[in-house]
Design a protein around this motif. Structure first.
Motif, PDB file in Angstrom:
ATOM      1  N   SER A  47      29.020  26.780  13.194  1.00  0.00           N
ATOM      2  CA  SER A  47      29.983  26.623  14.288  1.00  0.00           C
ATOM      3  C   SER A  47      30.666  27.924  14.671  1.00  0.00           C
ATOM      4  O   SER A  47      31.033  28.128  15.826  1.00  0.00           O
ATOM      5  N   SER A  48      30.849  28.852  13.713  1.00  0.00           N
ATOM      6  CA  SER A  48      31.493  30.130  14.041  1.00  0.00           C
ATOM      7  C   SER A  48      31.266  31.131  12.917  1.00  0.00           C
ATOM      8  O   SER A  48      31.022  30.754  11.765  1.00  0.00           O
ATOM      9  N   ASN A  64      31.443  29.465   9.217  1.00  0.00           N
ATOM     10  CA  ASN A  64      31.822  28.049   9.231  1.00  0.00           C
ATOM     11  C   ASN A  64      30.600  27.182   9.529  1.00  0.00           C
ATOM     12  O   ASN A  64      29.884  27.420  10.501  1.00  0.00           O
ATOM     13  N   VAL A  65      30.409  26.185   8.693  1.00  0.00           N
ATOM     14  CA  VAL A  65      29.245  25.300   8.778  1.00  0.00           C
ATOM     15  C   VAL A  65      29.731  23.871   9.023  1.00  0.00           C
ATOM     16  O   VAL A  65      30.628  23.386   8.335  1.00  0.00           O
ATOM     17  N   ASP A  66      29.144  23.214   9.998  1.00  0.00           N
ATOM     18  CA  ASP A  66      29.398  21.792  10.237  1.00  0.00           C
ATOM     19  C   ASP A  66      28.160  21.002   9.834  1.00  0.00           C
ATOM     20  O   ASP A  66      27.031  21.415  10.118  1.00  0.00           O
ATOM     21  N   TYR A  67      28.363  19.843   9.184  1.00  0.00           N
ATOM     22  CA  TYR A  67      27.217  19.046   8.767  1.00  0.00           C
ATOM     23  C   TYR A  67      27.561  17.562   8.902  1.00  0.00           C
ATOM     24  O   TYR A  67      28.736  17.174   8.950  1.00  0.00           O
ATOM     25  N   THR A  68      26.545  16.745   8.935  1.00  0.00           N
ATOM     26  CA  THR A  68      26.735  15.299   9.095  1.00  0.00           C
ATOM     27  C   THR A  68      25.942  14.540   8.040  1.00  0.00           C
ATOM     28  O   THR A  68      25.286  13.537   8.330  1.00  0.00           O
ATOM     29  N   SER A 190      34.988  24.409   0.562  1.00  0.00           N
ATOM     30  CA  SER A 190      34.829  23.141   1.278  1.00  0.00           C
ATOM     31  C   SER A 190      36.097  22.846   2.053  1.00  0.00           C
ATOM     32  O   SER A 190      37.174  22.708   1.484  1.00  0.00           O
ATOM     33  N   SER A 191      35.984  22.792   3.373  1.00  0.00           N
ATOM     34  CA  SER A 191      37.152  22.602   4.228  1.00  0.00           C
ATOM     35  C   SER A 191      37.413  21.140   4.558  1.00  0.00           C
ATOM     36  O   SER A 191      38.458  20.793   5.077  1.00  0.00           O
ATOM     37  N   SER A 194      33.127  17.172   6.444  1.00  0.00           N
ATOM     38  CA  SER A 194      32.004  17.511   7.320  1.00  0.00           C
ATOM     39  C   SER A 194      31.961  18.991   7.691  1.00  0.00           C
ATOM     40  O   SER A 194      31.277  19.371   8.635  1.00  0.00           O
ATOM     41  N   SER A 195      32.689  19.839   6.973  1.00  0.00           N
ATOM     42  CA  SER A 195      32.688  21.274   7.288  1.00  0.00           C
ATOM     43  C   SER A 195      32.824  22.091   6.013  1.00  0.00           C
ATOM     44  O   SER A 195      33.409  21.650   5.023  1.00  0.00           O
ATOM     45  N   THR A 197      33.305  26.383   4.738  1.00  0.00           N
ATOM     46  CA  THR A 197      33.470  27.800   5.056  1.00  0.00           C
ATOM     47  C   THR A 197      32.832  28.610   3.939  1.00  0.00           C
ATOM     48  O   THR A 197      33.179  28.448   2.769  1.00  0.00           O
TER      49      THR A 197
END
Length: 402
Positions: A47-48, A64-68, A190-191, A194-195, A197
């Motif tokens: 994501s960024s 920054n990583v987004d996952y589902t 772990s932020s 679902s995200s 860093t």
């Protein structure tokens, strides 16, 4: 005498010293790109990306990583499942030659890890493999230290070919936190559900998790971030797995960055630049080199400097792997007349440089110039004779100014 900056606000030279605490000669611009895979099973995206100058030892890349993926159980009627975030495993091969240029000296295993189809456990698109593929996973990638330790103790050390259900004792459904394997400070934070860093120290990235081209202060790092999902069963030692990798290209170039002491502060500066000067004492004979640092900065147009803005007895220089490791010396003046520029042998060398082909220097003298965007301040700071060597370049040693 204390100088002031005149304008709508006033700043004393004592305060300015705090703001010019650490300036490093490897400064910053960032670009990044993603080469996204066609495998969407993990719902994983970048994501960024940004560079944080105050993070870790030498600044760090925050990815920054987004996952589902959702909350996957550690066990079920179908076996055991876990998710693992990883980066490439580079084994410290990013060496510099005497000109400060990075050498392309990466092994075939390191280069192969960048090709997603080479994912060892069933291939990138998923499939079955035996537990020994985890040995190759360990050789090619750096996951969280906790997962890598599990692999070495439970799968690799006992002989992977005899291990049944290699994931039956994993401690979590997702290894998305903690220190990265083989790194001192880089970590996964772990932020949320679902995200993630990922914080990678810049020096550790170049040495342990990326292939580097370019020069010491102007280089490009190619790396990637991956997420793998492993599932094992009670049947023999077979397991299924799939993975997604996102390729990243990160650059730093030779512009100056200013690192302040403490939190966010008004630096009263529009621009800072440093240039390291190296002049042969005897032209054409590179036995001895006189070295100095040219520091330039610009005050916003609403301010002007009155008097000597930087007290000469406040300027110190040092070098080291990090600021903490650096040994500092007074550069221009101190009360015992032992500063670099007060030493007769060094001062006489610098004073005669202008009679050769060297640039005319005004060491330890503040110069003020009018710039299009404000008032420029410039000072030449002596480092000494052979203060900075080619071996320092190869070992990524930094020069610091206090």
């Amino acid at each position: 005498m204390f100088a002031t900056i005149s304008g709508t606000e006033t700043l004393t030279s004592t305060s300015m010293k705090l703001l010019l605490l650490v300036v490093c000669i490897a400064h910053l611009a960032i670009t990044a790109d993603g080469a996204y895979s066609t495998n969407k099973n993990t719902g994983f995206s970048i994501s960024s990306i940004r560079f944080d100058t105050g993070c870790m030892d030498t600044g760090c890349w925050k990815i920054n990583v987004d996952y589902t993926l959702g909350a996957l159980p550690t066990s079920s009627s179908n076996g055991y499942m876990t998710n693992v975030l990883y980066v490439p495993r580079i084994n410290g091969a990013s060496q510099l030659n005497s000109n400060g240029q990075y050498l392309d000296s990466y092994t075939q295993i390191e280069q192969d890890s960048y090709v997603q189809s080479n994912f060892p456990c069933g291939g990138a698109s998923g499939g079955f493999a035996d537990a020994c593929c985890l040995q190759t996973f360990h050789d090619q990638y750096r996951p969280a230290l906790t997962f890598d330790t599990y692999l070495q103790n439970v799968v690799i050390a006992p002989n992977c070919s005899t291990v049944s259900n290699p994931l039956s004792n994993v401690s979590t459904s997702s290894y998305f936190t903690g220190q990265l394997s083989g790194m001192s400070v880089s970590q996964i934070v772990s932020s949320g559900t679902s995200s993630i860093t990922l914080e990678i120290d810049d020096r550790e990235l170049r040495k342990y998790a990326g292939t580097v081209t370019g020069y010491m202060t102007d280089y490009t790092v190619k790396t990637f971030v991956g997420i793998a999902t492993f599932t094992s069963t009670d049947t023999f030692n077979l397991m299924s797995a799939y993975a997604t990798q996102h390729a990243l290209t990160l650059q730093r170039i030779g512009y100056a960055q200013l690192v302040t002491n403490g939190g966010i502060q008004n630096t009263f500066l529009d621009f800072v630049n440093l240039n390291l000067g190296n002049v042969e004492v005897v032209p054409g004979i590179p036995i001895e080199n006189a070295q100095y640092l040219k520091v330039s900065f610009v005050l916003p147009s609403k301010y002007s400097a009155n008097g000597v803005l930087i007290p000469l007895d406040s300027i110190r220089v040092g070098k080291g792997y990090t600021e903490t490791d650096a040994t500092f010396s007074q550069a221009c003046e101190d009360s015992s007349s032992s500063a670099i520029y007060q030493q007769a042998g060094i001062k006489s060398v610098f004073d005669t440089l202008s009679t050769t082909c060297a640039p005319t220097l005004s060491l330890c003298t503040q110069k003020t110039t009018v710039q299009p965007v404000g008032n420029g301040i410039e000072i030449d700071i002596p480092l000494g004779i052979d203060f900075f060597s080619s071996s320092d370049i190869r070992t990524n040693t930094y020069v610091y100014v206090d």
